[in-house]
Design a protein around this motif. Structure first.
Motif, PDB file in Angstrom:
ATOM      1  N   UNK A 120       6.294   3.709   0.411  1.00 28.00           N
ATOM      2  CA  UNK A 120       6.475   1.887   0.540  1.00 28.00           C
ATOM      3  C   UNK A 120       4.862   1.981   0.655  1.00 28.00           C
ATOM      4  N   UNK A 121       4.476   2.094   0.890  1.00 24.64           N
ATOM      5  CA  UNK A 121       3.432   2.152   0.700  1.00 24.64           C
ATOM      6  C   UNK A 121       2.756   2.609   0.002  1.00 24.64           C
ATOM      7  N   UNK A 122       3.129   3.797  -1.210  1.00 22.62           N
ATOM      8  CA  UNK A 122       3.195   4.201  -2.759  1.00 22.62           C
ATOM      9  C   UNK A 122       3.648   3.436  -4.237  1.00 22.62           C
ATOM     10  N   UNK A 123       4.288   2.930  -3.184  1.00 16.97           N
ATOM     11  CA  UNK A 123       4.934   2.330  -3.768  1.00 16.97           C
ATOM     12  C   UNK A 123       4.494   0.863  -4.392  1.00 16.97           C
ATOM     13  N   UNK A 124       4.193   0.373  -3.140  1.00 20.26           N
ATOM     14  CA  UNK A 124       3.137  -1.537  -2.779  1.00 20.26           C
ATOM     15  C   UNK A 124       1.870  -0.840  -3.603  1.00 20.26           C
ATOM     16  N   UNK A 125       1.398  -0.417  -3.791  1.00 19.64           N
ATOM     17  CA  UNK A 125       0.130   0.158  -4.163  1.00 19.64           C
ATOM     18  C   UNK A 125       0.262  -0.133  -5.452  1.00 19.64           C
ATOM     19  N   UNK A 126       1.072   0.742  -6.223  1.00 16.87           N
ATOM     20  CA  UNK A 126       1.507   1.169  -7.883  1.00 16.87           C
ATOM     21  C   UNK A 126       1.969   0.035  -8.755  1.00 16.87           C
ATOM     22  N   UNK A 127       2.958  -1.177  -7.813  1.00 15.38           N
ATOM     23  CA  UNK A 127       2.677  -1.904  -8.013  1.00 15.38           C
ATOM     24  C   UNK A 127       1.582  -2.978  -8.605  1.00 15.38           C
ATOM     25  N   UNK A 128       1.263  -3.642  -7.696  1.00 15.45           N
ATOM     26  CA  UNK A 128       0.072  -4.171  -7.082  1.00 15.45           C
ATOM     27  C   UNK A 128      -0.912  -3.577  -8.497  1.00 15.45           C
ATOM     28  N   UNK A 129      -1.261  -2.285  -8.599  1.00 15.38           N
ATOM     29  CA  UNK A 129      -1.976  -2.077  -9.270  1.00 15.38           C
ATOM     30  C   UNK A 129      -1.434  -2.432 -10.799  1.00 15.38           C
ATOM     31  N   UNK A 130      -0.061  -2.010 -11.357  1.00 20.50           N
ATOM     32  CA  UNK A 130       0.417  -2.302 -12.869  1.00 20.50           C
ATOM     33  C   UNK A 130       0.633  -3.819 -12.630  1.00 20.50           C
ATOM     34  N   UNK A 131       0.221  -4.713 -12.196  1.00 21.84           N
ATOM     35  CA  UNK A 131      -0.059  -6.226 -12.451  1.00 21.84           C
ATOM     36  C   UNK A 131      -0.926  -6.026 -12.788  1.00 21.84           C
ATOM     37  N   UNK A 132      -2.210  -4.638 -13.043  1.00 21.32           N
ATOM     38  CA  UNK A 132      -3.779  -5.264 -13.285  1.00 21.32           C
ATOM     39  C   UNK A 132      -3.763  -4.476 -14.761  1.00 21.32           C
ATOM     40  N   UNK A 133      -2.825  -4.134 -15.609  1.00 18.67           N
ATOM     41  CA  UNK A 133      -2.278  -3.405 -16.747  1.00 18.67           C
ATOM     42  C   UNK A 133      -2.009  -4.632 -18.045  1.00 18.67           C
ATOM     43  N   UNK A 134      -1.095  -6.248 -17.554  1.00 17.41           N
ATOM     44  CA  UNK A 134      -1.873  -6.850 -18.570  1.00 17.41           C
ATOM     45  C   UNK A 134      -2.930  -7.319 -19.033  1.00 17.41           C
ATOM     46  N   UNK A 135      -3.950  -7.284 -18.248  1.00 14.30           N
ATOM     47  CA  UNK A 135      -5.116  -7.374 -18.952  1.00 14.30           C
ATOM     48  C   UNK A 135      -5.611  -6.055 -20.030  1.00 14.30           C
ATOM     49  N   UNK A 136      -5.388  -5.530 -20.019  1.00 16.45           N
ATOM     50  CA  UNK A 136      -6.036  -4.626 -21.246  1.00 16.45           C
ATOM     51  C   UNK A 136      -5.235  -4.533 -22.417  1.00 16.45           C
ATOM     52  N   UNK A 137      -5.532  -4.430 -23.075  1.00 15.89           N
ATOM     53  CA  UNK A 137      -5.040  -4.084 -25.120  1.00 15.89           C
ATOM     54  C   UNK A 137      -3.840  -2.889 -24.977  1.00 15.89           C
ATOM     55  N   UNK A 138      -4.523  -1.698 -24.201  1.00 18.68           N
ATOM     56  CA  UNK A 138      -4.398  -0.751 -24.370  1.00 18.68           C
ATOM     57  C   UNK A 138      -3.758   0.105 -22.940  1.00 18.68           C
ATOM     58  N   UNK A 139      -3.038   0.865 -22.997  1.00 22.68           N
ATOM     59  CA  UNK A 139      -2.869   1.032 -21.081  1.00 22.68           C
ATOM     60  C   UNK A 139      -3.901   1.349 -20.715  1.00 22.68           C
ATOM     61  N   UNK A 140      -4.291   2.069 -19.506  1.00 24.88           N
ATOM     62  CA  UNK A 140      -5.033   1.922 -18.294  1.00 24.88           C
ATOM     63  C   UNK A 140      -4.706   3.978 -17.562  1.00 24.88           C
ATOM     64  N   UNK A 141      -5.078   4.524 -17.972  1.00 25.29           N
ATOM     65  CA  UNK A 141      -4.531   5.749 -17.804  1.00 25.29           C
ATOM     66  C   UNK A 141      -4.176   6.319 -16.577  1.00 25.29           C
ATOM     67  N   UNK A 142      -4.992   6.276 -15.746  1.00 22.83           N
ATOM     68  CA  UNK A 142      -5.660   5.971 -14.435  1.00 22.83           C
ATOM     69  C   UNK A 142      -6.229   4.959 -13.117  1.00 22.83           C
ATOM     70  N   UNK A 143      -5.059   4.732 -12.310  1.00 20.66           N
ATOM     71  CA  UNK A 143      -6.378   4.821 -11.543  1.00 20.66           C
ATOM     72  C   UNK A 143      -6.447   4.946  -9.845  1.00 20.66           C
ATOM     73  N   UNK A 144      -7.880   5.358  -9.440  1.00 17.93           N
ATOM     74  CA  UNK A 144      -7.967   6.553  -8.234  1.00 17.93           C
ATOM     75  C   UNK A 144      -8.019   5.312  -6.992  1.00 17.93           C
ATOM     76  N   UNK A 145      -7.031   5.182  -5.970  1.00 21.76           N
ATOM     77  CA  UNK A 145      -6.757   4.723  -4.834  1.00 21.76           C
ATOM     78  C   UNK A 145      -7.176   5.427  -3.640  1.00 21.76           C
ATOM     79  N   UNK A 146      -7.840   4.529  -3.176  1.00 20.98           N
ATOM     80  CA  UNK A 146      -8.110   6.065  -1.987  1.00 20.98           C
ATOM     81  C   UNK A 146      -8.226   4.703  -0.589  1.00 20.98           C
ATOM     82  N   UNK A 147      -6.941   5.698   0.441  1.00 18.70           N
ATOM     83  CA  UNK A 147      -6.530   4.404   1.818  1.00 18.70           C
ATOM     84  C   UNK A 147      -7.213   5.444   3.107  1.00 18.70           C
ATOM     85  N   UNK A 148      -7.975   4.269   3.602  1.00 20.01           N
ATOM     86  CA  UNK A 148      -8.738   5.304   4.242  1.00 20.01           C
ATOM     87  C   UNK A 148      -8.746   3.382   5.772  1.00 20.01           C
TER      88      UNK A 148
END
Length: 183
Positions: A15-43
């Motif tokens: 559930x946490x992983x899906x939430x992070x991916x959903x939120x990170x995909x929200x940033x994709x609309x700001x870029x003309x070319x797809x971003x290939x990776x985002x490093x997320x660290x939860x502590x």
């Protein structure tokens, strides 16, 4: 966008992983070319939830971190912080690439969204209002930290006595010190 999600002192649930991916995909609309990776660290430390996100790109690295009592709220805050960074730097970065003759822009046009336009006033936010000049004295990093603390600053530029290179010591958010050396 592929999110590389790591947990420190926390097990990353689906559930946490899906939430992070959903939120990170929200940033994709700001870029003309797809971003290939985002490093997320939860502590998790004591009652604090830390979220760090780094998005490496070819000529730019976006990074934000946030601390909150609730992990989901921290994720929302860090995504909001990244969106603000993107909006703030979009015009400046695209102009730089145009001047270099690069036909591609890093950020997609986002002015339509919410009717917001990047104004000249927001762009002037980077105006240099004061310039200081001083001699760099040769010293070691411990002496530089002492000088920085005596001045009450969060960083200090000095010449390293052993390498004769310009270095920077700085105070980190965790209260420890960092050293920046040229490679």
């Amino acid at each position: 966008m592929q999110s590389n999600i790591r947990g420190e002192n926390i097990e990353v649930s689906d559930a946490l992983k899906n939430y992070v991916e959903k939120k990170m995909n929200k940033l994709q609309r700001y870029f003309e070319q797809p971003i290939f990776e985002a490093n997320v660290r939860l502590k998790v430390y004591n009652d604090e939830q830390h979220v760090e996100v780094t998005i490496p790109m070819s000529r730019l690295t976006l990074r934000a971190e946030e601390i909150h009592a609730d992990m989901y709220a921290a994720i929302d805050l860090v995504v909001d912080k990244l969106e603000r960074q993107i909006r703030k730097h979009k015009t400046r970065v695209n102009r730089k690439y145009r001047q270099e003759g690069s036909p591609k822009h890093v950020f997609a046009e986002i002015e339509k969204e919410n009717g917001t336009l990047l104004t000249e006033q927001e762009e002037d936010q980077f105006e240099v209002v004061r310039t200081k000049r001083f001699n760099l004295k040769p010293m070691d990093s411990e002496e530089a930290i002492l000088q920085m603390n005596m001045l009450g600053h969060t960083f200090f530029v000095f010449t390293n006595a052993t390498t004769n290179n310009t270095n920077v010591v700085y105070k980190r958010k965790d209260g420890k010190y960092g050293l920046i050396e040229p490679s």
